[in-house]
Design a protein around this motif. Structure first.
Motif, PDB file in Angstrom:
ATOM      1  N   HIS A   1      -5.445   3.189   3.221  1.00  0.00           N
ATOM      2  CA  HIS A   1      -5.374   1.732   3.354  1.00  0.00           C
ATOM      3  C   HIS A   1      -4.177   1.339   4.219  1.00  0.00           C
TER       4      HIS A   1
ATOM      5  N   GLY B   1     -12.684   3.542   5.009  1.00  0.00           N
ATOM      6  CA  GLY B   1     -12.902   4.000   3.652  1.00  0.00           C
ATOM      7  C   GLY B   1     -13.931   5.093   3.523  1.00  0.00           C
TER       8      GLY B   1
ATOM      9  N   SER C   1       0.831  -1.210   0.000  1.00  0.00           N
ATOM     10  CA  SER C   1       0.000   0.000   0.000  1.00  0.00           C
ATOM     11  C   SER C   1       0.860   1.253   0.000  1.00  0.00           C
TER      12      SER C   1
END
Length: 399
Positions: free
Chosen positions: A342, A398, A93
């Motif tokens: 993330h 998110g 990520s």
């Protein structure tokens, strides 16, 4: 002067401060300065307590123990698998974020020189050039990183000094605390900015288990990034307005967030020297982070797959390191802030949930009378677990 302590503090600072610093004032813009200040302090406390729990668990085991072996010893194969999987997802990520941000800045730099390069080619060029440095090994990365760290520190000090007189109190007062405080992206990006606990086992080796020095290094090393972030957020939020065409909100929703930050900040300052310092600082932040994370991932893959970093195996490890994040960035080129969010989620699991779980599971079995125990007893790890659940479940990852 205790140069060993200074070196340890700088290792923690170097692990913490990187490309995520650029995203901080953008991701937390809705909070305003005071709200962001509160979020920074909360995340600093939580991540620092997680680092102390990593230290406690690490001191139970052999001196060369890392997070993977610590998880296996205290939580079994389930914890070991979670640690392995989350660690590699965290590194991928971060690489996605830095390739995205780096290619954006690279494209912006070429455009300022009158050269036009598609974003996909900029991403590939960035990865090949600086991935090549990583391929050459730790010595090449070390030499390049030393120079870049010096440039980064100098540019940061000069940039903050140049921007402070331009700060507007009205801009600092903007923001909607409730809306910003419920943003999972803001929390996750901020958590990523304090993700230094992975280096604690290495510091334990460096200090041969000297608990007093290790505690000092963790406290001082975590406070330096906190104050650097506060100063950075203060000047960025004090110069760039929250809303409007050229604002922090527009940067957040932009497809070129890193280069837009450079452009808007340079325009607001109205100075060529500030523009140059901004470009240098943002570029070096991304580069140092990219080099460090990429080197860590190559070593992690080589160790996990039991491969030597020589010959064709070195090529294979490099392809496994750089190809997956590059492909993701080629399909989603504007993933800088989302990738950091993330990464923040994986930081929560790896550096808060896992240390709390390991401490609760291992204290009865491994802790001995007189051994180092983090203050708070069972309440601290339980608090960290509840806090992690709040971030990931109540706020909704998110969001």
């Amino acid at each position: 002067m205790d140069f060993k302590l200074l070196g340890s503090v700088l290792l923690i600072v170097g692990t913490s401060i990187g490309g995520g610093m650029l995203a901080l004032p953008i991701a937390t813009a809705q909070l305003g300065f005071l709200g962001t200040l509160g979020m920074l302090i909360v995340c600093w406390f939580v991540m620092t307590m997680g680092a102390f729990l990593v230290l406690e668990v690490n001191l139970w085991l052999g001196q060369n123990s890392n997070l993977i072996s610590m998880a296996k010893a205290t939580t079994g194969r389930v914890g070991q698998f979670i640690a392995w999987a989350v660690y590699i997802l965290l590194l991928y990520s971060l690489l996605c974020a830095y390739i995205s941000g780096g290619s954006d800045l690279f494209q912006h730099l070429l455009a300022s020189l009158g050269l036009t390069l598609p974003r996909s080619l900029a991403a590939m060029a960035f990865t090949v050039v600086f991935g090549g440095v990583v391929y050459l090994g730790i010595r090449a990365v070390d030499y390049v990183n030393r120079g870049l760290m010096f440039i980064k520190l100098l540019a940061y000090v000069l940039l903050i000094g140049s921007l402070l007189p331009l700060v507007s109190a009205a801009h600092l007062e903007a923001g909607q605390l409730l809306e910003g405080a419920t943003s999972s992206t803001a929390w996750m990006v901020t958590m990523t900015s304090f993700g230094f606990a992975t280096i604690v086992p290495s510091l334990r080796i460096y200090y041969a288990g000297n608990v007093r020095k290790l505690r000092q290094a963790i406290v001082l090393g975590s406070l330096v990034p906190l104050f650097c972030y506060i100063a950075w957020v203060f000047v960025i939020m004090g110069i760039i307005p929250l809303s409007g065409d050229h604002s922090l909100t527009s940067i957040l929703h932009s497809s070129n967030s890193t280069s837009d930050l450079v452009t808007i900040l340079s325009t607001g300052a109205g100075s060529t020297s500030v523009s140059l310092l901004t470009s240098i600082f943002t570029s070096v932040c991304v580069l140092t982070s990219f080099l460090g994370v990429a080197l860590c991932l190559t070593d992690f893959l080589a160790d996990g797959l039991h491969l030597e970093k020589v010959g064709h195996w070195s090529v294979a490890i490099s392809l496994l390191t750089f190809l997956p994040p590059l492909v993701i960035v080629l399909f989603w080129p504007h993933i800088f802030i989302q990738a950091l969010a993330h990464a923040g989620f994986y930081c929560v699991v790896l550096l808060i949930v896992l240390p709390a779980w390991m401490a609760l599971a291992g204290r009865r079995r491994f802790a001995k009378p007189g051994s180092y125990t983090v203050w708070g007893g069972a309440l601290l790890p339980l608090f960290l677990l509840v806090f992690s659940l709040f971030l990931t479940l109540v706020l909704g990852f998110g969001r």
